[in-house]
Scaffold this active site. Sequence first.
Site, PDB file in Angstrom:
ATOM      1  N   ARG A   1      20.813   6.905  -1.754  1.00 49.54           N
ATOM      2  CA  ARG A   1      20.649   5.842  -2.702  1.00 49.54           C
ATOM      3  C   ARG A   1      21.394   4.719  -1.935  1.00 49.54           C
ATOM      4  NH1 ARG A   1      19.052   9.649  -6.179  1.00 49.54           N
ATOM      5  NH2 ARG A   1      21.161   9.518  -7.111  1.00 49.54           N
TER       6      ARG A   1
ATOM      7  N   GLU B   1      31.685  20.054 -10.227  1.00 50.86           N
ATOM      8  CA  GLU B   1      32.012  20.754 -11.679  1.00 50.86           C
ATOM      9  C   GLU B   1      31.964  22.107 -11.499  1.00 50.86           C
ATOM     10  OE1 GLU B   1      29.757  19.237 -14.619  1.00 50.86           O
ATOM     11  OE2 GLU B   1      30.687  20.456 -16.274  1.00 50.86           O
TER      12      GLU B   1
HETATM   13  P1  AMP Z   1      30.312  11.379  -8.263  1.00 46.19           P
HETATM   14  O1  AMP Z   1      30.821  11.961  -6.788  1.00 46.19           O
HETATM   15  O2  AMP Z   1      30.436  12.010  -9.487  1.00 46.19           O
HETATM   16  O3  AMP Z   1      30.997  10.122  -8.373  1.00 46.19           O
HETATM   17  O4  AMP Z   1      28.900  11.365  -8.393  1.00 46.19           O
HETATM   18  C1  AMP Z   1      28.151  10.152  -7.318  1.00 46.19           C
HETATM   19  C2  AMP Z   1      27.058  10.526  -6.849  1.00 46.19           C
HETATM   20  O5  AMP Z   1      26.216  11.427  -7.515  1.00 46.19           O
HETATM   21  C3  AMP Z   1      26.428   9.249  -6.250  1.00 46.19           C
HETATM   22  O6  AMP Z   1      25.961   9.239  -5.044  1.00 46.19           O
HETATM   23  C4  AMP Z   1      25.068   9.121  -7.360  1.00 46.19           C
HETATM   24  O7  AMP Z   1      24.008   8.863  -6.751  1.00 46.19           O
HETATM   25  C5  AMP Z   1      24.932  10.535  -7.935  1.00 46.19           C
HETATM   26  N1  AMP Z   1      25.112  10.647  -9.356  1.00 46.19           N
HETATM   27  C6  AMP Z   1      25.914  11.029 -10.207  1.00 46.19           C
HETATM   28  N2  AMP Z   1      25.704  11.033 -11.333  1.00 46.19           N
HETATM   29  C7  AMP Z   1      24.642  10.297 -11.504  1.00 46.19           C
HETATM   30  C8  AMP Z   1      23.731   9.769 -12.676  1.00 46.19           C
HETATM   31  N3  AMP Z   1      23.966  10.096 -13.890  1.00 46.19           N
HETATM   32  N4  AMP Z   1      22.962   9.004 -12.435  1.00 46.19           N
HETATM   33  C9  AMP Z   1      22.462   8.815 -11.105  1.00 46.19           C
HETATM   34  N5  AMP Z   1      23.061   9.052 -10.067  1.00 46.19           N
HETATM   35  C10 AMP Z   1      24.177   9.921 -10.377  1.00 46.19           C
END
Ligand code: AMP
Length: 174
Positions: A59, A96
């Site tokens: 995205r 996680e």
């Molecule tokens: P992180 O590495 O935990 O910051 O996760 C970010 C990535 O996971 C991004 O590319 C987001 O598109 C996706 N992502 C993680 N959590 C969500 C959420 N609650 N809603 C939508 N996309 C998420």
Amino acid sequence: MKALTDLIRDIPDFPEPGVMFKDITPLLADHNGLQIAVGALVEHYRDSNASLVAGIESRGFIFATPIALELQAGFVPIRKPGKLPYDVIREDYDLEYGTDSLEIHRDAVQPGDRVVIIDDVLATGGTAITAAKLVEHLGATVVGVGVMVELEYLGGRKRLDGYELISLVQYEHP
Ligand code: AMP
């Protein structure tokens, strides 16, 4: 940014139980919303002298490309493993449960490039910091990280300490 908040849909328990997924597809489908979101990030980086905008699969690609065009910069994809066809460098990061990885083409950015990193959602920050490391391993400078949505309760901003970070919509709670 109320206009944007109204265009982001909560999907409970997607893609797995306990996750409140922020669905940006209503925002993408709304011309005004899409223009506000892209325009806000373009204005933020207008004077940053960025040479490249890197989008994180998948995205992040959607927003990074129009931002790159407006900034008169190029676009670079940062992708999940095995998707990029040429020589890549890879960076692993912890989830996680388990690990994941991101890749970038070895010749996608050069020393001296100034790179903006774009994704849709900042959650724990693992994805964004990994993208930043890939860019830096190739000798370029990370101008900043820009996201539509910041899930403040997951602490991504702290993980990105030292990097400039902008989010358009913030959530304090799931
Ligand atoms: P992180 O590495 O935990 O910051 O996760 C970010 C990535 O996971 C991004 O590319 C987001 O598109 C996706 N992502 C993680 N959590 C969500 C959420 N609650 N809603 C939508 N996309 C998420």
